[in-house]
Scaffold this motif. Structure first.
Motif, mmCIF file in Angstrom:
data_model
loop_
_atom_site.group_PDB
_atom_site.id
_atom_site.type_symbol
_atom_site.label_atom_id
_atom_site.label_comp_id
_atom_site.label_asym_id
_atom_site.label_seq_id
_atom_site.Cartn_x
_atom_site.Cartn_y
_atom_site.Cartn_z
ATOM 1 N N MET A 157 0.815 -1.180 -0.011
ATOM 2 C CA MET A 157 -0.388 -0.115 -0.085
ATOM 3 C C MET A 157 0.801 1.113 -0.165
ATOM 4 S SD MET A 157 -0.909 2.288 2.144
ATOM 5 C CE MET A 157 -1.006 2.187 3.739
ATOM 6 N N GLN B 50 3.867 1.669 -1.247
ATOM 7 C CA GLN B 50 4.311 1.966 -2.615
ATOM 8 C C GLN B 50 3.422 1.200 -3.834
ATOM 9 O OE1 GLN B 50 7.971 -1.017 -3.497
ATOM 10 N NE2 GLN B 50 7.562 -1.790 -1.428
ATOM 11 N N LYS B 51 2.184 2.500 -3.333
ATOM 12 C CA LYS B 51 1.264 2.417 -4.020
ATOM 13 C C LYS B 51 1.065 1.571 -5.147
ATOM 14 C CE LYS B 51 1.833 7.684 -3.534
ATOM 15 N NZ LYS B 51 1.615 8.637 -3.903
ATOM 16 N N LYS B 52 1.002 0.427 -4.394
ATOM 17 C CA LYS B 52 0.578 -0.838 -5.708
ATOM 18 C C LYS B 52 -0.394 -1.063 -5.498
ATOM 19 C CE LYS B 52 5.551 -2.214 -6.212
ATOM 20 N NZ LYS B 52 5.984 -3.403 -5.953
ATOM 21 N N CYS B 53 -1.584 -0.891 -5.440
ATOM 22 C CA CYS B 53 -3.657 -1.108 -4.783
ATOM 23 C C CYS B 53 -3.345 -1.395 -5.473
ATOM 24 C CB CYS B 53 -3.802 -0.717 -3.461
ATOM 25 S SG CYS B 53 -5.689 -1.380 -3.257
ATOM 26 N N ARG C 230 -3.908 -3.454 -0.046
ATOM 27 C CA ARG C 230 -4.323 -2.840 0.131
ATOM 28 C C ARG C 230 -4.012 -2.240 1.603
ATOM 29 N NH1 ARG C 230 -9.553 -6.069 0.097
ATOM 30 N NH2 ARG C 230 -9.175 -7.024 2.356
ATOM 31 N N VAL D 148 -7.788 2.222 -6.011
ATOM 32 C CA VAL D 148 -6.368 2.767 -6.003
ATOM 33 C C VAL D 148 -6.291 3.958 -5.809
ATOM 34 C CG1 VAL D 148 -4.907 3.108 -7.901
ATOM 35 C CG2 VAL D 148 -6.102 1.194 -8.212
ATOM 36 N N GLU D 149 -7.123 5.307 -6.104
ATOM 37 C CA GLU D 149 -7.287 6.276 -5.511
ATOM 38 C C GLU D 149 -6.981 6.870 -4.369
ATOM 39 O OE1 GLU D 149 -10.257 8.873 -6.764
ATOM 40 O OE2 GLU D 149 -9.858 10.099 -5.751
ATOM 41 N N ASN E 204 -4.020 5.603 -2.324
ATOM 42 C CA ASN E 204 -2.318 5.910 -3.198
ATOM 43 C C ASN E 204 -2.845 7.071 -1.858
ATOM 44 O OD1 ASN E 204 -2.184 4.495 -4.837
ATOM 45 N ND2 ASN E 204 -2.882 5.454 -6.572
ATOM 46 N N LYS E 205 -3.651 7.671 -1.684
ATOM 47 C CA LYS E 205 -3.952 9.165 -0.970
ATOM 48 C C LYS E 205 -4.098 8.778 0.311
ATOM 49 C CE LYS E 205 -7.042 12.338 -3.415
ATOM 50 N NZ LYS E 205 -8.352 12.245 -3.753
ATOM 51 N N ALA F 268 -1.517 5.869 1.203
ATOM 52 C CA ALA F 268 0.005 6.027 0.899
ATOM 53 C C ALA F 268 -0.062 7.421 1.832
ATOM 54 C CB ALA F 268 0.979 5.086 -0.056
ATOM 55 N N ASP F 269 -0.216 8.423 0.837
ATOM 56 C CA ASP F 269 0.578 10.346 0.759
ATOM 57 C C ASP F 269 0.686 10.210 2.623
ATOM 58 O OD1 ASP F 269 -0.020 11.002 -2.241
ATOM 59 O OD2 ASP F 269 1.066 10.196 -1.883
#
Lengths: 172, 309
Positions: free
Chosen positions: A119, A121-124, A131, A157-158, A161-162, A164-165
């Motif tokens: 998650m 690494q934004k690989k969801c 996740r 995904v969106e 990624n948020k 993760a940020d």
């Protein structure tokens, strides 16, 4: 129960709690309108949960829900993460806690070590794989709910990624 | 912590002092147990082929291996280990320790466990081998074997408080609160002024339950508050312990029949019950005071005033 949906807020808070306490177990309360709709997560502790901690946390959570909600929300489950890498099985004490919250429909979410990494690494993917957490229900304590049964309020995904940020900005 | 900070500041001064040899700096890092793998590698690698006394060279090589493992430079560690083996032979205990560490880093836990088991068969009291064996078993999630290993260690080193903390952790994970309480009783012997230990012990006794345990719990919370007046966790714990005591009393008295009251024949001493009520009131009052002016104050007052009813 066929599916459970997590709000962005609940997902983010859970992962942030795990990110900021990577070397200890974490525990928190899941709040929702029902066990299939998780709207919020309330962090409780990052030490083994004991009766005084649980007692006071649940009371405070109930008072908070009563104060901030029109009465549609309730405590529906528990989230946790284990201390050790690759230890992704909920411990016996966490099952006892969920049993006491709701013996029939209680939800237990566990932040898992491997997918947590993916998650960040934004690989969801679109189906929610990667996740960062798994969900168990009291109806089946052995096998986590399938990917198709765990949903998020929005696009996986969106949203992931948020999240993760948010975790990375807190030093994950 | 403070001594480490001072040591690090002195290290910075040493590094800037061009008259100090790399060997002096490496010895300083070793003596003060500082964690500076990058500096060790930078200064140590050129010394591998230097003309040093054998004991000095071996010490430097050992430092290089540990630093290389920290920096995940397994090949460098392996080369340096070969150099040590050429000097000391494969039967040297220190060489075998380093070999086992390199194997652990490479993920070959079976081989490293084999080395530690050999060390333990030579000497059952080998503390280093016992600790590393425990660490490997715990990381592999082999909880039963890890606990047995830790048990063996504690039988020989009963005064090692961090080891008791590890055992308590294992007990907590299994929901063995009595076992965890036993461990924390050992810990409190070596750290009687540690508020965290008293607080945890108090919480454990409340979790285990029972009249005697509620009494023990409130003593530990009281001790915690004696040491640290503003400890919020202990205040909450004290309220929880006293409430549990009073709830148990009410439950037992109501189930034993409405005619039986507290008194000489009852196991619930009047004075003790009054003390518990006072302690609860003390906890509630101080919690409300501590949260005054914060955004949590309303919530805390709500739950504590509900508990008074």
């Amino acid at each position: 129960m066929t599916s459970v949906t997590f709000s962005k807020a609940a997902y983010t808070k859970m992962m942030l709690h795990a990110t900021t306490n990577t070397t200890t177990q974490i525990h928190g309360i899941l709040v929702g309108t029902s066990s299939s709709n998780i709207t919020d997560a309330i962090p409780v502790c990052h030490t083994p949960p004991t009766k005084p901690i649980l007692d006071m946390a649940l009371r405070l959570a109930q008072a908070y829900i009563a104060d901030n909600d029109s009465g549609s929300s309730q405590i529906v489950g528990w989230y946790t993460a284990n201390e050790r890498s690759n230890d992704d099985t909920p411990s016996p004490p966490t099952w006892k806690i969920v049993q006491n919250i709701d013996p029939d429909n209680g939800i237990l979410a566990i932040v898992t070590s491997n997918s947590f990494d993916s998650m960040l690494q934004k690989k969801c993917d679109q189906d929610g794989r990667g996740r960062g957490f798994e969900v168990f229900s009291m109806q089946d304590t052995e096998v986590p709910m399938s990917c198709s049964s765990v949903l998020v309020d929005g696009d996986w995904v969106e949203v992931a990624n948020k999240v993760a940020d948010a975790c990375l900005s807190e030093g994950a | 912590m403070a001594s480490t900070t001072i040591a690090k500041m002195d290290l910075d001064a040493l590094l800037k002092d061009s008259s100090k040899s790399p060997l002096t700096i490496l010895e300083y890092i070793h003596d003060h147990k500082l964690h500076e793998p990058a500096i060790v590698l930078k200064l140590g690698i050129p010394l591998r082929k230097a003309n040093l006394a054998p004991s000095q060279l071996l010490s430097v090589l050992e430092q290089i291996i540990i630093a290389a493992l920290h920096q995940k430079k397994i090949e460098l560690a392996s080369e340096t280990l070969t150099q040590i083996k050429a000097s000391t032979g494969a039967n040297s205990l220190r060489y075998r320790k380093l070999l086992a560490l390199c194997l652990e880093s490479a993920g070959d836990f079976e081989a490293s466990l084999g080395i530690y088991n050999d060390m333990l068969s030579d000497n059952k009291s080998n503390v280093y081998a016992l600790k590393r064996k425990y660490a490997i078993l715990r990381s592999q999630l082999k909880d039963l074997e890890a606990r047995e290993c830790l048990n063996d260690y504690l039988e020989q080193n009963a005064s090692d408080a961090p080891a008791w903390v590890e055992m308590a952790k294992s007990c907590f994970e299994q929901g063995d609160y009595k076992g965890a309480a036993f461990c924390y009783e050992e810990i409190v012997l070596s750290s009687p002024m540690d508020t965290g230990v008293h607080c945890t012990l108090g919480e454990l006794y409340v979790t285990i339950g029972g009249k005697d345990n509620y009494v023990l719990a409130r003593k530990h919370f009281a001790q915690c508050l004696e040491l640290e007046k503003g400890c919020i966790r202990a205040m909450f714990g004290l309220v929880s312990a006293t409430e549990s005591y009073l709830d148990l009393m009410e439950c037992q008295l109501s189930s034993s029949g409405s005619g039986k009251k507290r008194g000489k024949d009852s196991c619930w001493d009047e004075q003790d019950v009054e003390l518990v009520r006072d302690l609860k009131a003390y906890g509630v009052e101080h919690l409300i005071k501590s949260y005054k002016g914060t955004n949590m104050s309303g919530l805390v007052e709500t739950i504590l005033s509900n508990s008074e009813n």
